[in-house]
Design a protein around this motif. Structure first.
Motif, PDB file in Angstrom:
ATOM      1  N   LEU A 129       0.865  -1.184   0.000  1.00 14.26           N
ATOM      2  CA  LEU A 129       0.000   0.000   0.000  1.00 14.26           C
ATOM      3  C   LEU A 129       0.904   1.238   0.000  1.00 14.26           C
ATOM      4  N   ASP A 132       2.085   3.705   2.850  1.00  9.82           N
ATOM      5  CA  ASP A 132       2.983   3.240   3.912  1.00  9.82           C
ATOM      6  C   ASP A 132       4.398   3.074   3.371  1.00  9.82           C
ATOM      7  N   GLY A 169      -6.285  -1.924  10.467  1.00  8.42           N
ATOM      8  CA  GLY A 169      -6.703  -3.304  10.676  1.00  8.42           C
ATOM      9  C   GLY A 169      -5.955  -3.785  11.918  1.00  8.42           C
ATOM     10  N   GLU A 189     -11.149  -4.968  10.740  1.00 10.22           N
ATOM     11  CA  GLU A 189     -10.869  -3.680  10.094  1.00 10.22           C
ATOM     12  C   GLU A 189     -11.321  -2.515  10.971  1.00 10.22           C
ATOM     13  N   LYS A 190     -10.397  -1.639  11.282  1.00 12.51           N
ATOM     14  CA  LYS A 190     -10.664  -0.373  11.989  1.00 12.51           C
ATOM     15  C   LYS A 190     -11.687  -0.507  13.135  1.00 12.51           C
ATOM     16  N   VAL A 202      -2.063  -3.701  11.379  1.00 13.64           N
ATOM     17  CA  VAL A 202      -1.575  -4.188  10.087  1.00 13.64           C
ATOM     18  C   VAL A 202      -1.064  -2.990   9.290  1.00 13.64           C
TER      19      VAL A 202
HETATM   20  C1  G1P Z   1      -5.694  -0.141   4.840  1.00 15.26           C
HETATM   21  C2  G1P Z   1      -6.223  -1.425   5.454  1.00 15.26           C
HETATM   22  C3  G1P Z   1      -5.954  -1.478   6.951  1.00 15.26           C
HETATM   23  C4  G1P Z   1      -4.457  -1.312   7.205  1.00 15.26           C
HETATM   24  C5  G1P Z   1      -3.971  -0.015   6.527  1.00 15.26           C
HETATM   25  C6  G1P Z   1      -2.457   0.083   6.590  1.00 15.26           C
HETATM   26  O1  G1P Z   1      -6.442   0.949   5.349  1.00 15.26           O
HETATM   27  O2  G1P Z   1      -7.616  -1.521   5.158  1.00 15.26           O
HETATM   28  O3  G1P Z   1      -6.391  -2.703   7.483  1.00 15.26           O
HETATM   29  O4  G1P Z   1      -4.200  -1.278   8.586  1.00 15.26           O
HETATM   30  O5  G1P Z   1      -4.320   0.025   5.151  1.00 15.26           O
HETATM   31  O6  G1P Z   1      -2.045   1.315   6.094  1.00 15.26           O
HETATM   32  P1  G1P Z   1      -6.438   2.408   4.634  1.00 15.26           P
HETATM   33  O7  G1P Z   1      -5.118   3.058   4.952  1.00 15.26           O
HETATM   34  O8  G1P Z   1      -6.604   2.160   3.174  1.00 15.26           O
HETATM   35  O9  G1P Z   1      -7.591   3.147   5.239  1.00 15.26           O
END
Ligand code: G1P
Length: 271
Positions: A129, A132, A169, A189-190, A202
């Protein structure tokens, strides 16, 4: 071996408005280099051979960044500048390994992953992602080694403050393998502070099994009306799939919020 990585890039980036009203957040410079290039360099160093970008028409700028050959060729002809030539060579190196798929409705990370179903070849793949950034140590490379050793799925993680659990998460531990690695019992999740089973968050690096696609295609939208990768992971855990939470040792930089984004430049400049 894990050879393919996927990167969801169709998100709207509302946490970085107004910059993201006209600009793809993943191309914003961090210490003079587009954020996405840090992620690509992490993949290359971890031995990844193909990277799948999940973009949308709104984020077509990301494709243009890697497909601007005429612009580079013209300018190189006119200027004979070694720096520009080297930058173009770098872009060409990235371009060679990138494939694009489209997710035109922002229906969540799980939905983005599902768009890569027909491209993933091996039993496991890596997902990063781009909000991060993890610097100083290649988190993907370490996770690939853990995957090999335990023949399991892996998620990067770190302990967060109790009051911050609803941003992530959050997983619960079934068994400690060693100080950095844990077998996961469940993941949500959240969650609210009250509902959170722990403070283990996570972070955006996952080694996922191909079997996740069948779970994703059956999922109904979850929190916030989105399809979450977290919910599909829980379904796999319910089927007794092994998921390891890996507390990484690199430095985490949250580039998805304005404060975090500013701080990431300051931190990388220090390295
Ligand atoms: C996503 C995931 C989440 C994780 C996070 C890490 O959330 O859904 O579980 O902890 O990335 O950055 P988002 O950042 O898209 O809201």
């Amino acid at each position: 071996m894990i050879k393919q990585a996927i990167i969801p890039l169709a998100g709207l980036g509302t946490r970085l408005l107004p910059l993201t009203s006209v600009f793809a957040k993943e191309l914003l410079p961090i210490n003079g280099k587009a954020g996405i290039e840090y992620i690509l360099d992490e993949c290359i160093e971890a031995g990844i051979k193909e990277v799948i970008f999940i973009i949308s028409q709104k984020k077509i700028m990301i494709k243009k960044y890697f497909y601007n050959d005429k612009f580079y060729k013209d300018i190189i002809k006119r200027k004979n500048d070694l720096r520009i030539l080297n930058e173009y060579k770098k872009i060409l190196k990235y371009k060679k390994m990138i494939k694009f798929v489209f997710q035109d409705k922002p229906l969540g990370t799980g939905d983005a992953v599902l768009k890569t179903k027909n491209i993933i070849k091996d039993d496991f793949f890596l997902m990063l992602l781009p909000d991060d950034l993890i610097v100083k140590k290649n988190c993907s490379k370490t996770m690939i080694a853990i995957h090999k050793k335990f023949n399991s799925s892996v998620m990067a993680s770190m302990k967060v403050d109790k009051k911050e659990v609803s941003r992530w998460g959050i997983y619960d531990i079934k068994k400690k393998i060693n100080n950095e690695n844990f077998i996961i019992k469940s993941v949500v999740e959240k969650p609210s502070v009250k509902q959170a089973p722990s403070r283990n968050a996570v972070i955006g690096r996952y080694i996922l099994p191909k079997t996740i696609f069948s779970k994703l295609s059956k999922l109904k939208p979850g929190k916030g009306g989105e399809i979450h990768i977290t919910d599909a992971i829980q379904l796999l855990i319910d089927d007794n799939d092994k998921f390891i939470g890996h507390n990484f040792s690199g430095k985490y930089l949250d580039c998805g919020t304005m404060n975090g984004y500013i701080n990431s430049t300051l931190e990388i400049a220090k390295i």
